[in-house]
Write a protein that holds these residues in place. Structure first.
Motif, mmCIF file in Angstrom:
data_model
loop_
_atom_site.group_PDB
_atom_site.id
_atom_site.type_symbol
_atom_site.label_atom_id
_atom_site.label_comp_id
_atom_site.label_asym_id
_atom_site.label_seq_id
_atom_site.Cartn_x
_atom_site.Cartn_y
_atom_site.Cartn_z
ATOM 1 N N THR A 122 -29.851 47.453 -20.084
ATOM 2 C CA THR A 122 -29.662 46.601 -20.782
ATOM 3 C C THR A 122 -28.613 47.007 -22.109
ATOM 4 O O THR A 122 -28.281 46.052 -22.841
ATOM 5 N N ASN A 165 -31.088 34.619 -17.788
ATOM 6 C CA ASN A 165 -32.054 35.444 -17.507
ATOM 7 C C ASN A 165 -33.600 34.964 -17.625
ATOM 8 O O ASN A 165 -34.522 35.539 -17.109
ATOM 9 N N THR A 181 -29.603 35.029 -10.635
ATOM 10 C CA THR A 181 -29.126 36.456 -10.661
ATOM 11 C C THR A 181 -27.752 36.733 -10.333
ATOM 12 O O THR A 181 -27.014 37.701 -10.452
ATOM 13 N N SER A 220 -25.139 36.086 -12.780
ATOM 14 C CA SER A 220 -25.199 36.902 -13.712
ATOM 15 C C SER A 220 -24.242 38.358 -13.236
ATOM 16 O O SER A 220 -23.475 38.738 -14.041
#
Length: 306
Positions: free
Chosen positions: A28, A198, A277, A280
Protein backbone atom coordinates in the motif's frame (compact mmCIF):
# COMPACT_ATOMS: atom_id res chain seq x y z
CA UNK A 1 -7.65 -20.85 34.92
CA UNK A 2 -6.82 -22.03 31.37
CA UNK A 3 -8.55 -18.91 29.96
CA UNK A 4 -6.53 -16.62 32.32
CA UNK A 5 -3.26 -18.29 31.39
CA UNK A 6 -4.00 -17.91 27.67
CA UNK A 7 -4.80 -14.23 28.18
CA UNK A 8 -1.57 -13.56 30.07
CA UNK A 9 0.42 -15.42 27.44
CA UNK A 10 -1.13 -13.34 24.68
CA UNK A 11 -0.30 -10.10 26.48
CA UNK A 12 3.38 -11.00 26.87
CA UNK A 13 4.02 -12.77 23.55
CA UNK A 14 5.88 -10.66 21.00
CA UNK A 15 4.64 -10.55 17.40
CA UNK A 16 6.87 -12.10 14.76
CA UNK A 17 8.70 -9.61 12.48
CA UNK A 18 6.95 -11.10 9.45
CA UNK A 19 3.55 -10.40 11.01
CA UNK A 20 4.57 -6.79 11.73
CA UNK A 21 5.61 -6.28 8.11
CA UNK A 22 2.29 -7.75 6.97
CA UNK A 23 0.45 -5.39 9.33
CA UNK A 24 2.25 -2.39 7.81
CA UNK A 25 1.31 -3.58 4.29
CA UNK A 26 4.24 -2.55 2.05
CA UNK A 27 2.09 -3.02 -1.06
CA UNK A 28 0.00 0.00 0.00
CA UNK A 29 3.01 2.31 0.23
CA UNK A 30 3.27 2.84 -3.52
CA UNK A 31 0.43 5.41 -4.01
CA UNK A 32 1.69 8.01 -1.48
CA UNK A 33 5.30 7.44 -2.53
CA UNK A 34 4.29 7.98 -6.16
CA UNK A 35 2.37 11.13 -5.23
CA UNK A 36 5.39 12.35 -3.27
CA UNK A 37 7.51 11.72 -6.37
CA UNK A 38 5.06 13.72 -8.47
CA UNK A 39 5.43 16.63 -6.05
CA UNK A 40 9.19 16.36 -6.48
CA UNK A 41 8.85 16.13 -10.28
CA UNK A 42 6.64 19.24 -10.42
CA UNK A 43 9.25 21.33 -8.64
CA UNK A 44 11.66 23.48 -10.68
CA UNK A 45 14.49 22.90 -8.20
CA UNK A 46 17.24 20.50 -9.32
CA UNK A 47 17.53 17.16 -7.53
CA UNK A 48 21.32 17.28 -7.35
CA UNK A 49 22.44 17.31 -3.74
CA UNK A 50 18.90 16.74 -2.49
CA UNK A 51 18.70 12.95 -2.77
CA UNK A 52 19.16 12.22 0.96
CA UNK A 53 16.22 14.55 1.70
CA UNK A 54 14.13 13.10 -1.13
CA UNK A 55 14.76 9.56 0.09
CA UNK A 56 13.84 10.60 3.63
CA UNK A 57 10.62 12.08 2.24
CA UNK A 58 9.80 8.90 0.35
CA UNK A 59 10.32 6.90 3.54
CA UNK A 60 8.08 9.33 5.39
CA UNK A 61 5.31 9.05 2.78
CA UNK A 62 5.31 5.25 2.49
CA UNK A 63 6.99 3.15 5.20
CA UNK A 64 6.07 5.66 7.92
CA UNK A 65 2.84 7.66 7.41
CA UNK A 66 1.10 5.19 5.09
CA UNK A 67 2.24 2.22 7.18
CA UNK A 68 0.92 3.97 10.28
CA UNK A 69 -2.48 4.37 8.65
CA UNK A 70 -2.54 0.66 7.84
CA UNK A 71 -1.69 -0.36 11.40
CA UNK A 72 -4.28 2.04 12.84
CA UNK A 73 -6.94 0.79 10.46
CA UNK A 74 -6.24 -2.88 11.15
CA UNK A 75 -6.38 -2.33 14.91
CA UNK A 76 -9.72 -0.56 14.91
CA UNK A 77 -11.09 -2.81 12.13
CA UNK A 78 -10.19 -6.07 13.82
CA UNK A 79 -13.88 -6.93 14.28
CA UNK A 80 -14.68 -6.27 10.60
CA UNK A 81 -11.57 -8.18 9.48
CA UNK A 82 -12.60 -11.16 11.61
CA UNK A 83 -15.57 -11.42 9.20
CA UNK A 84 -14.03 -10.31 5.89
CA UNK A 85 -10.39 -11.38 6.21
CA UNK A 86 -9.81 -13.51 9.33
CA UNK A 87 -6.28 -14.42 8.20
CA UNK A 88 -5.00 -10.87 8.73
CA UNK A 89 -2.34 -10.50 11.46
CA UNK A 90 -4.59 -9.14 14.25
CA UNK A 91 -7.74 -11.29 13.95
CA UNK A 92 -5.61 -14.38 13.31
CA UNK A 93 -3.65 -13.76 16.54
CA UNK A 94 -0.28 -13.38 14.85
CA UNK A 95 -0.24 -9.83 16.25
CA UNK A 96 -1.28 -10.70 19.83
CA UNK A 97 -2.85 -8.63 22.57
CA UNK A 98 -2.71 -4.85 22.04
CA UNK A 99 0.45 -4.96 19.93
CA UNK A 100 -1.43 -3.59 16.93
CA UNK A 101 -2.19 -0.43 18.91
CA UNK A 102 1.38 -0.21 20.25
CA UNK A 103 2.84 -0.47 16.74
CA UNK A 104 0.42 2.14 15.37
CA UNK A 105 1.33 4.56 18.18
CA UNK A 106 5.09 4.01 17.80
CA UNK A 107 4.93 4.51 14.03
CA UNK A 108 2.96 7.73 14.55
CA UNK A 109 5.68 9.13 16.85
CA UNK A 110 8.47 8.05 14.49
CA UNK A 111 6.68 9.64 11.51
CA UNK A 112 6.37 12.97 13.32
CA UNK A 113 10.03 12.87 14.32
CA UNK A 114 11.21 12.33 10.74
CA UNK A 115 8.77 14.95 9.42
CA UNK A 116 10.06 17.53 11.91
CA UNK A 117 13.54 17.18 10.43
CA UNK A 118 12.28 17.99 6.91
CA UNK A 119 10.75 21.42 7.49
CA UNK A 120 7.70 23.15 8.90
CA UNK A 121 5.33 22.46 5.99
CA UNK A 122 6.46 18.86 5.70
CA UNK A 123 5.77 18.41 9.42
CA UNK A 124 2.38 20.11 9.05
CA UNK A 125 1.40 17.88 6.10
CA UNK A 126 2.53 14.75 7.95
CA UNK A 127 0.68 15.78 11.11
CA UNK A 128 -2.53 16.38 9.17
CA UNK A 129 -2.14 13.08 7.36
CA UNK A 130 -1.59 11.18 10.61
CA UNK A 131 -4.53 12.94 12.28
CA UNK A 132 -6.76 11.93 9.37
CA UNK A 133 -5.45 8.36 9.53
CA UNK A 134 -6.50 8.08 13.17
CA UNK A 135 -9.77 9.93 12.56
CA UNK A 136 -10.58 7.59 9.67
CA UNK A 137 -10.41 4.45 11.79
CA UNK A 138 -10.60 5.38 15.47
CA UNK A 139 -13.64 6.39 17.52
CA UNK A 140 -15.20 8.76 18.23
CA UNK A 141 -14.93 10.16 14.68
CA UNK A 142 -14.30 6.90 12.77
CA UNK A 143 -14.80 8.62 9.43
CA UNK A 144 -14.97 5.32 7.61
CA UNK A 145 -18.50 4.87 8.96
CA UNK A 146 -19.44 7.31 6.20
CA UNK A 147 -18.02 6.45 2.79
CA UNK A 148 -18.13 10.07 1.64
CA UNK A 149 -16.02 11.42 4.50
CA UNK A 150 -13.79 8.38 4.95
CA UNK A 151 -12.77 8.11 1.31
CA UNK A 152 -12.16 11.85 1.16
CA UNK A 153 -9.77 11.56 4.12
CA UNK A 154 -7.93 8.67 2.46
CA UNK A 155 -7.69 10.45 -0.88
CA UNK A 156 -6.25 13.54 0.77
CA UNK A 157 -3.68 11.50 2.71
CA UNK A 158 -2.61 9.21 -0.11
CA UNK A 159 -2.41 11.75 -2.92
CA UNK A 160 -2.73 15.42 -1.96
CA UNK A 161 -0.68 15.63 1.22
CA UNK A 162 1.99 13.30 -0.16
CA UNK A 163 2.26 15.44 -3.31
CA UNK A 164 2.47 18.64 -1.24
CA UNK A 165 5.14 17.03 0.95
CA UNK A 166 7.26 16.23 -2.10
CA UNK A 167 6.95 19.79 -3.37
CA UNK A 168 7.72 21.22 0.07
CA UNK A 169 10.84 19.07 0.40
CA UNK A 170 12.12 20.40 -2.92
CA UNK A 171 11.18 23.99 -2.01
CA UNK A 172 13.24 23.87 1.17
CA UNK A 173 10.38 23.18 3.54
CA UNK A 174 7.92 25.80 2.23
CA UNK A 175 4.73 25.37 0.20
CA UNK A 176 5.18 24.58 -3.52
CA UNK A 177 3.82 26.66 -6.42
CA UNK A 178 0.03 27.14 -6.64
CA UNK A 179 -0.16 25.10 -9.85
CA UNK A 180 1.39 22.14 -8.10
CA UNK A 181 -1.04 22.60 -5.21
CA UNK A 182 -3.95 22.70 -7.67
CA UNK A 183 -2.94 19.39 -9.21
CA UNK A 184 -2.52 17.87 -5.75
CA UNK A 185 -6.07 18.90 -4.87
CA UNK A 186 -7.59 17.59 -8.10
CA UNK A 187 -5.90 14.21 -7.89
CA UNK A 188 -6.91 13.94 -4.23
CA UNK A 189 -10.51 14.42 -5.32
CA UNK A 190 -10.16 11.65 -7.89
CA UNK A 191 -8.60 9.33 -5.33
CA UNK A 192 -11.97 9.30 -3.57
CA UNK A 193 -13.15 7.06 -6.40
CA UNK A 194 -10.10 4.83 -6.08
CA UNK A 195 -10.88 4.34 -2.39
CA UNK A 196 -14.45 3.37 -3.31
CA UNK A 197 -13.10 0.57 -5.50
CA UNK A 198 -11.45 -0.92 -2.41
CA UNK A 199 -14.81 -1.08 -0.62
CA UNK A 200 -16.36 -3.59 -3.01
CA UNK A 201 -14.41 -6.47 -1.50
CA UNK A 202 -15.73 -5.92 2.04
CA UNK A 203 -19.43 -5.22 1.53
CA UNK A 204 -20.74 -8.01 3.77
CA UNK A 205 -18.50 -7.20 6.72
CA UNK A 206 -19.13 -3.47 6.37
CA UNK A 207 -22.88 -4.05 6.37
CA UNK A 208 -22.76 -6.30 9.42
CA UNK A 209 -20.54 -3.88 11.36
CA UNK A 210 -22.55 -0.77 10.43
CA UNK A 211 -19.90 0.81 8.20
CA UNK A 212 -21.51 2.98 5.54
CA UNK A 213 -19.14 2.48 2.62
CA UNK A 214 -20.56 3.76 -0.66
CA UNK A 215 -21.39 0.26 -1.96
CA UNK A 216 -23.40 -0.26 1.24
CA UNK A 217 -25.00 3.21 1.22
CA UNK A 218 -25.73 3.57 -2.49
CA UNK A 219 -25.83 -0.02 -3.68
CA UNK A 220 -23.22 -1.70 -5.83
CA UNK A 221 -24.20 -0.23 -9.21
CA UNK A 222 -24.66 3.36 -8.02
CA UNK A 223 -21.40 3.27 -6.06
CA UNK A 224 -19.58 2.06 -9.18
CA UNK A 225 -21.00 4.94 -11.23
CA UNK A 226 -20.01 7.46 -8.56
CA UNK A 227 -16.48 6.03 -8.42
CA UNK A 228 -16.05 6.34 -12.18
CA UNK A 229 -17.40 9.90 -12.30
CA UNK A 230 -15.25 11.00 -9.37
CA UNK A 231 -12.13 9.56 -11.01
CA UNK A 232 -12.90 11.04 -14.44
CA UNK A 233 -13.85 14.62 -13.52
CA UNK A 234 -10.49 15.76 -12.08
CA UNK A 235 -8.64 14.30 -15.06
CA UNK A 236 -10.85 16.34 -17.39
CA UNK A 237 -10.10 19.41 -15.26
CA UNK A 238 -6.35 18.69 -15.33
CA UNK A 239 -6.39 18.36 -19.13
CA UNK A 240 -8.23 21.67 -19.41
CA UNK A 241 -5.79 23.44 -17.09
CA UNK A 242 -2.79 22.11 -19.00
CA UNK A 243 -4.29 23.52 -22.20
CA UNK A 244 -4.79 26.90 -20.52
CA UNK A 245 -1.21 26.74 -19.20
CA UNK A 246 0.13 26.15 -22.71
CA UNK A 247 0.92 22.43 -22.52
CA UNK A 248 -1.28 20.82 -25.23
CA UNK A 249 0.89 17.71 -25.60
CA UNK A 250 0.67 16.90 -21.91
CA UNK A 251 -3.07 17.63 -21.99
CA UNK A 252 -3.45 15.24 -24.93
CA UNK A 253 -1.70 12.47 -23.03
CA UNK A 254 -4.09 12.94 -20.11
CA UNK A 255 -7.05 12.72 -22.50
CA UNK A 256 -5.70 9.52 -24.09
CA UNK A 257 -5.19 7.94 -20.68
CA UNK A 258 -8.72 8.90 -19.68
CA UNK A 259 -10.15 7.48 -22.92
CA UNK A 260 -8.47 4.15 -22.18
CA UNK A 261 -9.85 4.25 -18.65
CA UNK A 262 -13.34 4.99 -19.99
CA UNK A 263 -13.28 1.78 -22.03
CA UNK A 264 -12.25 -0.18 -18.93
CA UNK A 265 -14.88 1.61 -16.85
CA UNK A 266 -17.62 0.40 -19.21
CA UNK A 267 -16.54 -3.18 -18.53
CA UNK A 268 -16.29 -2.53 -14.79
CA UNK A 269 -19.80 -1.03 -14.66
CA UNK A 270 -21.32 -4.21 -16.10
CA UNK A 271 -20.17 -6.26 -13.07
CA UNK A 272 -18.83 -3.88 -10.40
CA UNK A 273 -18.43 -6.33 -7.57
CA UNK A 274 -16.60 -8.87 -9.70
CA UNK A 275 -14.51 -6.37 -11.68
CA UNK A 276 -13.50 -3.86 -8.98
CA UNK A 277 -10.16 -5.54 -8.29
CA UNK A 278 -9.55 -5.97 -12.02
CA UNK A 279 -10.18 -2.27 -12.68
CA UNK A 280 -7.95 -1.27 -9.77
CA UNK A 281 -5.10 -3.18 -11.39
CA UNK A 282 -5.79 -2.19 -15.00
CA UNK A 283 -7.25 1.32 -14.91
CA UNK A 284 -5.66 3.00 -11.90
CA UNK A 285 -2.10 2.79 -13.33
CA UNK A 286 -3.26 5.08 -16.15
CA UNK A 287 -4.63 7.50 -13.57
CA UNK A 288 -1.32 7.66 -11.70
CA UNK A 289 0.69 7.94 -14.93
CA UNK A 290 -1.41 11.01 -15.69
CA UNK A 291 -0.33 12.43 -12.34
CA UNK A 292 3.31 12.23 -13.44
CA UNK A 293 2.55 13.70 -16.87
CA UNK A 294 0.83 16.69 -15.29
CA UNK A 295 3.66 17.12 -12.76
CA UNK A 296 6.23 17.21 -15.56
CA UNK A 297 4.10 19.80 -17.35
CA UNK A 298 4.17 22.07 -14.29
CA UNK A 299 7.89 21.46 -13.93
CA UNK A 300 8.49 22.74 -17.48
CA UNK A 301 6.24 25.76 -16.88
CA UNK A 302 8.07 26.73 -13.70
CA UNK A 303 11.46 26.34 -15.37
CA UNK A 304 10.36 28.74 -18.11
CA UNK A 305 9.05 31.33 -15.68
CA UNK A 306 11.83 31.16 -13.11
Amino acid sequence: MPRLIATLDERTRLPAPRAIVELLKPITWFPPMWAFGCGVAASPQPTEGRWPTIIAGLILAGPLVCATSQAVNDWFDRGVDAINEPDRPIPSGRIPGAWGLYIASAWTALSLLVAAMLGVWVFAAAAIGLALAWAYSAPPLRLKRNGWWGNAACGLCYEGLAWITGGAVMAGGVLPDWRSLTLAGLYSFGAHGIMTLNDFKSIEGDRQMGLGSLPVRLGVNNAARVACIVMALPQIAVAGLLLVWGRPVHAGLIVLALAAQAMMMSRFLKAPREKATWYSGAGIPLYVLGMLVSALAVHSILLETS
